[in-house]
Scaffold this active site. Structure first.
Site, PDB file in Angstrom:
ATOM      1  CB  SER A  85     -61.409 -48.067  73.075  1.00 40.81           C
ATOM      2  OG  SER A  85     -60.399 -48.118  72.113  1.00 40.81           O
ATOM      3  CG  ASP A 206     -59.724 -55.600  70.698  1.00 36.73           C
ATOM      4  OD1 ASP A 206     -59.297 -55.022  69.679  1.00 36.73           O
ATOM      5  OD2 ASP A 206     -60.196 -55.000  71.675  1.00 36.73           O
ATOM      6  CG  HIS A 233     -61.594 -52.376  69.611  1.00 33.87           C
ATOM      7  ND1 HIS A 233     -60.846 -52.449  70.769  1.00 33.87           N
ATOM      8  CD2 HIS A 233     -61.860 -51.055  69.430  1.00 33.87           C
ATOM      9  CE1 HIS A 233     -60.660 -51.231  71.261  1.00 33.87           C
ATOM     10  NE2 HIS A 233     -61.270 -50.363  70.468  1.00 33.87           N
TER      11      HIS A 233
END
Length: 256
Positions: A85, A206, A233
């Protein structure tokens, strides 16, 4: 030669970079899978520096410098780098700017530009809730961060407990700082310069960094291969075994 080469593979550490509201602990379940194969370094790269105020708020490049310092401690010069991320943006920056240090790069749910309208809207909302309603932010992160299947397996008490502990244990000044870094992320130019073998892993479900963004980042990197895992995610929680095995498979194929 194969012997010394195989030996080399074991010697190089894997450096794991956490995401926005994360810390090195997030990787615990993934590390359980990796540790029998490789040594692992998990820096808490986002800790506020001494005398950090809004005037000299950190950015991706500052985080990158801290990671390089942590990873290079004890004279290590090379490593395989995994970023998740926000950590994927930091990892992409490092692979571009410190190419001699990064042997291989794995980007998990990465994005290249926080100023994209949808991303900006999301991060603005996170920032607002971090300041005004931390419980609401915790609920939003669970709803958007986990697949329906994974979330639905919890009962109400468990979910309440997760929310409570996130609010109580969260380092809120740090989370706020990191959301601001999310908003400022732009590694599009760096991504084009990456030479290291790269794997981009996306989560099929996600909603925080939808597939389009992971693909956009991978498209900028000339060497990127792609993999998808059946996860939301928060894949380090939801599918740590899938995540670790995608990484290991790639690293073994690339360096055997």
């Amino acid at each position: 030669m194969t012997n010394s080469h195989g030996h080399d593979l074991e010697e190089l550490p894997v450096v794991l970079l956490h995401g926005t509201s994360g810390q090195s602990e997030d990787w615990s379940q993934v590390v359980e899978q990796l540790a029998s194969h490789r040594s692992v370094i998990r820096p808490n790269y986002a800790e506020p520096g001494a005398g950090t105020d809004s005037a000299n708020a950190p950015g991706v490049s500052d985080f990158a410098e801290r990671v390089v310092a942590a990873a290079g401690a004890g004279g290590r010069r090379r490593f395989d780098l995994v970023g998740y991320s926000l950590g994927a943006a930091v990892a992409a920056f490092i692979a571009a700017e410190y190419p001699e240090m990064v042997r291989s790069l794995v980007l998990v749910s990465g994005f290249s530009y926080g100023g994209d309208p949808r991303m900006r809207l999301q991060f603005d909302l996170w920032l607002h809730l971090a300041r005004t309603d931390k419980t609401a932010l915790a609920k939003l992160l669970l709803v958007s961060g986990l697949s329906r299947e994974f979330l639905s397996a919890f009962d109400e008490n468990t979910i309440d407990g997760i929310i409570w502990s996130f609010v109580a244990m969260g380092d809120w000044p740090l989370i706020e700082q990191n959301i601001k870094v999310d908003l400022a992320v732009d590694v599009r130019e760096q991504a084009k310069k990456i030479k290291a073998s790269t794997l981009s892993i996306s989560g099929k479900y996600d909603q925080i960094v939808p597939l389009l963004y992971t693909q956009e980042l991978a498209d900028l990197i000339p060497t990127a291969k792609r993999a998808e895992i059946p996860s939301g995610h928060l894949s380090f929680l939801e599918k740590p075994v899938d995540l670790a095995s995608a990484m290991l498979t790639f690293l073994l194929e690339t360096h055997s």
